[in-house]
Motif scaffolding. Structure first.
Motif, PDB file in Angstrom:
ATOM      1  N   HIS A  28       0.837  -1.201   0.000  1.00 27.18           N
ATOM      2  CA  HIS A  28       0.000   0.000   0.000  1.00 27.18           C
ATOM      3  C   HIS A  28       0.876   1.256   0.000  1.00 27.18           C
ATOM      4  O   HIS A  28       0.657   2.179  -0.793  1.00 27.18           O
ATOM      5  CB  HIS A  28      -0.926  -0.031   1.230  1.00 27.18           C
ATOM      6  N   HIS A  77       1.822   4.658  -2.858  1.00 18.48           N
ATOM      7  CA  HIS A  77       2.061   6.091  -2.641  1.00 18.48           C
ATOM      8  C   HIS A  77       3.435   6.497  -3.172  1.00 18.48           C
ATOM      9  O   HIS A  77       3.597   7.538  -3.803  1.00 18.48           O
ATOM     10  CB  HIS A  77       1.988   6.425  -1.144  1.00 18.48           C
ATOM     11  N   HIS A 124      -6.281   8.907  -1.571  1.00 18.21           N
ATOM     12  CA  HIS A 124      -6.761   7.668  -2.194  1.00 18.21           C
ATOM     13  C   HIS A 124      -7.929   7.891  -3.161  1.00 18.21           C
ATOM     14  O   HIS A 124      -8.019   7.210  -4.172  1.00 18.21           O
ATOM     15  CB  HIS A 124      -7.225   6.673  -1.120  1.00 18.21           C
ATOM     16  N   TRP A 136      -4.666   7.115  -7.966  1.00 19.14           N
ATOM     17  CA  TRP A 136      -4.706   5.969  -7.044  1.00 19.14           C
ATOM     18  C   TRP A 136      -5.607   4.864  -7.615  1.00 19.14           C
ATOM     19  O   TRP A 136      -5.252   3.685  -7.613  1.00 19.14           O
ATOM     20  CB  TRP A 136      -5.187   6.420  -5.658  1.00 19.14           C
ATOM     21  N   ASP A 192      -3.823   3.167   6.290  1.00 20.03           N
ATOM     22  CA  ASP A 192      -3.219   4.414   6.751  1.00 20.03           C
ATOM     23  C   ASP A 192      -4.277   5.491   6.733  1.00 20.03           C
ATOM     24  O   ASP A 192      -5.342   5.324   6.167  1.00 20.03           O
ATOM     25  CB  ASP A 192      -1.962   4.799   5.954  1.00 20.03           C
ATOM     26  N   CYS A 244      -0.876  11.979   3.478  1.00 20.59           N
ATOM     27  CA  CYS A 244       0.450  11.566   3.059  1.00 20.59           C
ATOM     28  C   CYS A 244       1.258  12.822   2.878  1.00 20.59           C
ATOM     29  O   CYS A 244       0.826  13.743   2.211  1.00 20.59           O
ATOM     30  CB  CYS A 244       0.398  10.773   1.766  1.00 20.59           C
TER      31      CYS A 244
HETATM   32 ZN   LIG Z   1      -2.576   5.283   1.853  1.00 19.19          ZN
END
Ligand SMILES: [Zn+2]
Length: 215
Positions: free
Chosen positions: A100, A104, A118, A123, A210, A214
């Motif tokens: 995952h 990113h 996301h 994504w 998560d 980010c």
């Molecule tokens: Zn993520």
């Protein structure tokens, strides 16, 4: 990978033998395998740290400014029972968290921007591309989910049928929900895929791989 990148990766593996003995090297080896299988070896290696992630409830995070992945130590720490997800989450689970974060990493290194982490085109395109490569069986398609109005029928106290409209984040039929998109690939694994059943891993509000940040 260039020979320089390969050299860096070997140094990182050797350092992990000291800093994270027993699982550190494994993590870099997984990274290398995923990089070859899913990105043709195009990703640039960086540090993979074990510790506390920036956002409390996350199992992993990726920081583009230093090309670093952090994996929560609860994934390997035998004494931990973070969020009631069982004492040892297992290698397959940890590998999926790593994957995952690598998505990113890939999007950043390819210069693709995903403002909402996301729920965006880049994504979704990436997970649609990965699903068959990973052997995940699903008929659902990932597309950014937009708020929309739907009509809801209800029967009033007078017994009459009325139609109202309400705003929803529900995906259109055949498409993934925001939660499924954000928790890829965990959200699409079968119940028996991980070493421990999903029930033991906790299912409060779905597995949060998560948080939606980010940096
Ligand atoms: Zn993520």
């Amino acid at each position: 990978m260039t020979s320089e990148s390969k050299g860096k990766l070997e140094i990182l593996k050797a350092a992990a033998d000291i800093s994270d003995w027993g699982y550190g090297r494994w993590t870099y080896e997984q990274w290398e395998i995923f990089n070859e299988h899913y990105w043709d070896g195009s990703l640039e290696p960086g540090g993979i740290f074990w510790g506390l992630t920036a956002h409390g409830q996350s199992l992993g995070s990726y920081e583009s400014w230093r090309n670093a992945i952090t994996l929560h130590k609860a994934l390997v720490e035998p004494a931990s029972n973070a969020w009631g997800r069982g004492k040892l989450l297992g290698k397959k689970f940890a590998a999926d968290v790593l994957l995952h974060e690598m998505i990113h990493q890939a999007l950043f290194q390819q210069g693709k921007v995903c403002p909402e982490s996301h729920n965006c085109e880049a994504w979704c395109d990436e997970i649609n591309r990965l699903i068959p490569l990973m052997g995940i069986e699903t008929s659902l398609i990932a597309r950014p989910v937009k708020q929309r109005r739907i009509k809801v029928e209800s029967v009033g106290v007078d017994g009459k049928l009325s139609t109202k409209s309400k705003v929803t984040w529900e995906p259109r039929p055949g498409f993934m929900s925001r939660l499924t998109i954000a928790n890829f690939p965990h959200s699409l694994r079968s119940h028996s895929y991980y070493e421990k059943p999903a029930v033991q891993l906790g299912k409060k509000s779905g597995l949060l791989v998560d948080s939606d940040h980010c940096s």
